[in-house]
Design a protein around this motif. Structure first.
Motif, PDB file in Angstrom:
ATOM      1  N   GLU A   1       0.850  -1.172   0.000  1.00  0.00           N
ATOM      2  CA  GLU A   1       0.000   0.000   0.000  1.00  0.00           C
ATOM      3  C   GLU A   1       0.888   1.225   0.000  1.00  0.00           C
ATOM      4  O   GLU A   1       1.988   1.185   0.522  1.00  0.00           O
ATOM      5  N   ASN A   2       0.427   2.258  -0.585  1.00  0.00           N
ATOM      6  CA  ASN A   2       1.224   3.458  -0.475  1.00  0.00           C
ATOM      7  C   ASN A   2       0.320   4.601  -0.157  1.00  0.00           C
ATOM      8  O   ASN A   2      -0.871   4.497  -0.233  1.00  0.00           O
ATOM      9  N   VAL A   3       0.927   5.646   0.270  1.00  0.00           N
ATOM     10  CA  VAL A   3       0.076   6.617   0.894  1.00  0.00           C
ATOM     11  C   VAL A   3      -0.102   7.929   0.148  1.00  0.00           C
ATOM     12  O   VAL A   3      -1.136   8.524   0.233  1.00  0.00           O
ATOM     13  N   THR A   4       0.855   8.352  -0.613  1.00  0.00           N
ATOM     14  CA  THR A   4       0.682   9.640  -1.270  1.00  0.00           C
ATOM     15  C   THR A   4      -0.184   9.491  -2.516  1.00  0.00           C
ATOM     16  O   THR A   4      -0.135   8.459  -3.180  1.00  0.00           O
TER      17      THR A   4
ATOM     18  N   HIS B   1      13.240   8.897  -2.245  1.00  0.00           N
ATOM     19  CA  HIS B   1      12.834   9.466  -0.942  1.00  0.00           C
ATOM     20  C   HIS B   1      11.393   9.103  -0.571  1.00  0.00           C
ATOM     21  O   HIS B   1      11.158   8.510   0.483  1.00  0.00           O
ATOM     22  N   VAL B   2      10.451   9.411  -1.466  1.00  0.00           N
ATOM     23  CA  VAL B   2       9.031   9.277  -1.112  1.00  0.00           C
ATOM     24  C   VAL B   2       8.671   7.826  -0.767  1.00  0.00           C
ATOM     25  O   VAL B   2       8.105   7.550   0.305  1.00  0.00           O
ATOM     26  N   TRP B   3       8.984   6.923  -1.649  1.00  0.00           N
ATOM     27  CA  TRP B   3       8.595   5.522  -1.427  1.00  0.00           C
ATOM     28  C   TRP B   3       9.317   4.897  -0.227  1.00  0.00           C
ATOM     29  O   TRP B   3       8.667   4.281   0.630  1.00  0.00           O
ATOM     30  N   PRO B   4      10.655   5.054  -0.117  1.00  0.00           N
ATOM     31  CA  PRO B   4      11.324   4.482   1.062  1.00  0.00           C
ATOM     32  C   PRO B   4      10.775   5.034   2.374  1.00  0.00           C
ATOM     33  O   PRO B   4      10.623   4.295   3.348  1.00  0.00           O
ATOM     34  N   MET B   5      10.439   6.330   2.401  1.00  0.00           N
ATOM     35  CA  MET B   5       9.888   6.896   3.638  1.00  0.00           C
ATOM     36  C   MET B   5       8.509   6.311   3.934  1.00  0.00           C
ATOM     37  O   MET B   5       8.146   6.036   5.068  1.00  0.00           O
ATOM     38  N   TYR B   6       7.734   6.098   2.870  1.00  0.00           N
ATOM     39  CA  TYR B   6       6.421   5.491   3.063  1.00  0.00           C
ATOM     40  C   TYR B   6       6.566   4.103   3.686  1.00  0.00           C
ATOM     41  O   TYR B   6       5.875   3.746   4.635  1.00  0.00           O
ATOM     42  N   LEU B   7       7.482   3.306   3.127  1.00  0.00           N
ATOM     43  CA  LEU B   7       7.687   1.951   3.668  1.00  0.00           C
ATOM     44  C   LEU B   7       8.093   2.014   5.140  1.00  0.00           C
ATOM     45  O   LEU B   7       7.620   1.238   5.968  1.00  0.00           O
ATOM     46  N   LYS B   8       8.964   2.962   5.450  1.00  0.00           N
ATOM     47  CA  LYS B   8       9.422   3.100   6.834  1.00  0.00           C
ATOM     48  C   LYS B   8       8.255   3.450   7.764  1.00  0.00           C
ATOM     49  O   LYS B   8       8.081   2.867   8.831  1.00  0.00           O
ATOM     50  N   HIS B   9       7.422   4.385   7.312  1.00  0.00           N
ATOM     51  CA  HIS B   9       6.305   4.801   8.167  1.00  0.00           C
ATOM     52  C   HIS B   9       5.263   3.701   8.292  1.00  0.00           C
ATOM     53  O   HIS B   9       4.629   3.537   9.334  1.00  0.00           O
ATOM     54  N   ARG B  10       5.058   2.944   7.220  1.00  0.00           N
ATOM     55  CA  ARG B  10       4.120   1.811   7.328  1.00  0.00           C
ATOM     56  C   ARG B  10       4.634   0.795   8.337  1.00  0.00           C
ATOM     57  O   ARG B  10       3.876   0.210   9.107  1.00  0.00           O
ATOM     58  N   GLN B  11       5.930   0.588   8.312  1.00  0.00           N
ATOM     59  CA  GLN B  11       6.541  -0.343   9.266  1.00  0.00           C
ATOM     60  C   GLN B  11       6.271   0.131  10.698  1.00  0.00           C
ATOM     61  O   GLN B  11       5.894  -0.635  11.572  1.00  0.00           O
ATOM     62  N   GLU B  12       6.433   1.422  10.932  1.00  0.00           N
ATOM     63  CA  GLU B  12       6.211   1.970  12.277  1.00  0.00           C
ATOM     64  C   GLU B  12       4.764   1.775  12.710  1.00  0.00           C
ATOM     65  O   GLU B  12       4.463   1.666  13.893  1.00  0.00           O
ATOM     66  N   MET B  13       3.850   1.753  11.738  1.00  0.00           N
ATOM     67  CA  MET B  13       2.426   1.608  12.072  1.00  0.00           C
ATOM     68  C   MET B  13       2.072   0.214  12.574  1.00  0.00           C
ATOM     69  O   MET B  13       0.959  -0.026  13.042  1.00  0.00           O
ATOM     70  N   ASN B  14       3.020  -0.730  12.476  1.00  0.00           N
ATOM     71  CA  ASN B  14       2.743  -2.092  12.950  1.00  0.00           C
ATOM     72  C   ASN B  14       2.403  -2.131  14.435  1.00  0.00           C
ATOM     73  O   ASN B  14       1.804  -3.088  14.918  1.00  0.00           O
ATOM     74  N   THR B  15       2.808  -1.106  15.172  1.00  0.00           N
ATOM     75  CA  THR B  15       2.580  -1.127  16.621  1.00  0.00           C
ATOM     76  C   THR B  15       1.219  -0.531  17.013  1.00  0.00           C
ATOM     77  O   THR B  15       0.849  -0.542  18.174  1.00  0.00           O
ATOM     78  N   ILE B  16       0.485  -0.026  16.030  1.00  0.00           N
ATOM     79  CA  ILE B  16      -0.790   0.624  16.354  1.00  0.00           C
ATOM     80  C   ILE B  16      -1.804  -0.400  16.863  1.00  0.00           C
ATOM     81  O   ILE B  16      -1.941  -1.493  16.305  1.00  0.00           O
ATOM     82  N   THR B  17      -2.497  -0.046  17.922  1.00  0.00           N
ATOM     83  CA  THR B  17      -3.398  -1.005  18.555  1.00  0.00           C
ATOM     84  C   THR B  17      -4.876  -0.732  18.242  1.00  0.00           C
ATOM     85  O   THR B  17      -5.710  -1.599  18.409  1.00  0.00           O
ATOM     86  N   TRP B  18      -5.203   0.496  17.830  1.00  0.00           N
ATOM     87  CA  TRP B  18      -6.607   0.786  17.555  1.00  0.00           C
ATOM     88  C   TRP B  18      -6.972   0.364  16.138  1.00  0.00           C
ATOM     89  O   TRP B  18      -6.091   0.102  15.311  1.00  0.00           O
ATOM     90  N   GLU B  19      -8.281   0.332  15.871  1.00  0.00           N
ATOM     91  CA  GLU B  19      -8.731  -0.165  14.568  1.00  0.00           C
ATOM     92  C   GLU B  19      -8.518   0.872  13.457  1.00  0.00           C
ATOM     93  O   GLU B  19      -8.901   2.034  13.600  1.00  0.00           O
ATOM     94  N   ILE B  20      -7.919   0.414  12.376  1.00  0.00           N
ATOM     95  CA  ILE B  20      -7.795   1.261  11.182  1.00  0.00           C
ATOM     96  C   ILE B  20      -8.536   0.556  10.052  1.00  0.00           C
ATOM     97  O   ILE B  20      -8.373  -0.645   9.837  1.00  0.00           O
TER      98      ILE B  20
END
Ligand SMILES: Nc1ncnc2c1ncn2[C@@H]1O[C@H](COP(=O)(O)OP(=O)(O)O)[C@@H](O)[C@H]1O
Ligand SMILES: NC(=O)c1ccc[n+]([C@@H]2O[C@H](COP(=O)(O)O)[C@@H](O)[C@H]2O)c1
Length: 284
Positions: free
Chosen positions: A88-91, A225-244
């Motif tokens: 998935e990508n975000v921009t 820049h854009v895609w690698p940063m997106y992947l990094k931020h998606r990785q960080e989202m793995n810890t989110i506990t609420w429903e998305i």
């Protein structure tokens, strides 16, 4: 290639856990074990494959051992990008389009766009490749954005224009849309509903190429820049506990609107009081 080998490779942090063994296996199989020099084989088995945000583990291996990558750039690029189809990508996921349509149809609905809080270009860091670092939280004045959210919370509802008067009876709703919302901790507790629009790599890159930012993307910016940063931020989202709620951004604008509109209406029926919903895009 021995099967055990891919499981021994350490996963670069930018890849989702569930996808890593398959990706590593496909890269190594495509390179051919005979193409990996002895030093690279040791690195692959020992230190792991891939720098933190590179989708290019073989080139990284060879750069570490001093040899040039044995796969030419084009083959490597095809290989790497063929793996991104399901990412998935975000921009350019359609956040703004969807958020504006929701605002138009929901009574007493306000909209805050994270894009409005980018710092001036003179304050944006530049990396060793000369790329301005726009796709990080540090590029945004998040304190200013939080002040706008707080102002809404103190006085929920639209204050401007005749539309506000007409819809003043509706439960106040705040939509916040942006590409880096769920990575910003101070916002963690405010969401009533969270949506994440996703589009595959190729579609995201295509949409981005038709868009002109200020400053415009230089050549190689998406992959560098854009895609690698997106992947990094998606990785960080793995810890989110609420429903998305994940939304397929390749569906029609109308479909996406109907789904979220119905969902928000259901939510409003359940609860009274001011609501906040985040539409996290996708990046760009
Ligand atoms: N559902 C959709 N299907 C196809 N294209 C879309 C869709 N939603 C938005 N777009 C297009 O994608 C581009 C980015 O849309 P935008 O809403 O600005 O995305 P974002 O705010 O996530 O960056 C625009 O050209 C827009 O017309
Ligand atoms: N608004 C700006 O000042 C500015 C400048 C350069 C790039 N961008 C881009 O905006 C993107 C985020 O916005 P969208 O989610 O609307 O695409 C980021 O990927 C960033 O690279 C914004």
């Amino acid at each position: 290639m021995r099967d055990t080998r891919t499981s021994e490779l350490r996963r670069p942090p930018c890849f989702p856990t569930r996808k890593w063994p398959r990706l590593a296996g496909r890269w190594l199989a495509a390179a051919g074990e005979e193409n990996l020099c002895e030093r690279c084989s040791e690195l692959a088995e020992g230190e792991g494959v891939g720098p933190k945000v590179s989708p290019d583990p073989l080139a990284w291996l060879h750069s570490r051992c001093g040899l040039q990558a044995l796969l030419d750039d084009e083959t490597l690029s095809q290989l790497v990008h063929s793996q991104q189809d399901s990412y998935e990508n975000v921009t350019n996921g359609g956040k703004t389009t969807l958020a504006k349509k929701l605002q138009k149809h929901l009574p007493n609905c306000s909209l805050i766009s994270q894009d409005d809080f980018f710092k001036p270009e003179s304050e944006i860091d530049i990396d060793e490749n000369g790329f301005l670092q726009y796709d990080v939280l540090e590029a945004l004045n998040m304190e200013k954005m939080m002040s706008a959210v707080s102002r809404w919370m103190e006085n929920p509802g639209r204050s401007e224009g005749p539309a506000a008067l007409e819809s003043a009876q509706g439960v106040p709703i705040l939509i916040i849309e942006g590409f880096l919302l769920f990575n910003y901790k101070p916002l963690d507790t405010i969401w009533n509903r969270s949506y994440f629009l996703t589009v595959p790599y190729e579609e995201c890159k295509r949409r981005r190429s038709t868009r002109v930012y200020e400053p415009p993307d230089p050549p190689g910016y998406f992959d560098g820049h854009v895609w690698p940063m997106y992947l990094k931020h998606r990785q960080e989202m793995n810890t989110i506990t609420w429903e998305i709620i994940y939304l397929d951004g390749t569906r029609s604008e109308e479909d996406l609107f109907s789904q979220v509109y119905e969902d928000v209406k259901q939510e409003l029926k359940k609860q009274n009081g001011p609501r906040t919903a985040g539409v996290l895009q996708q990046m760009l």
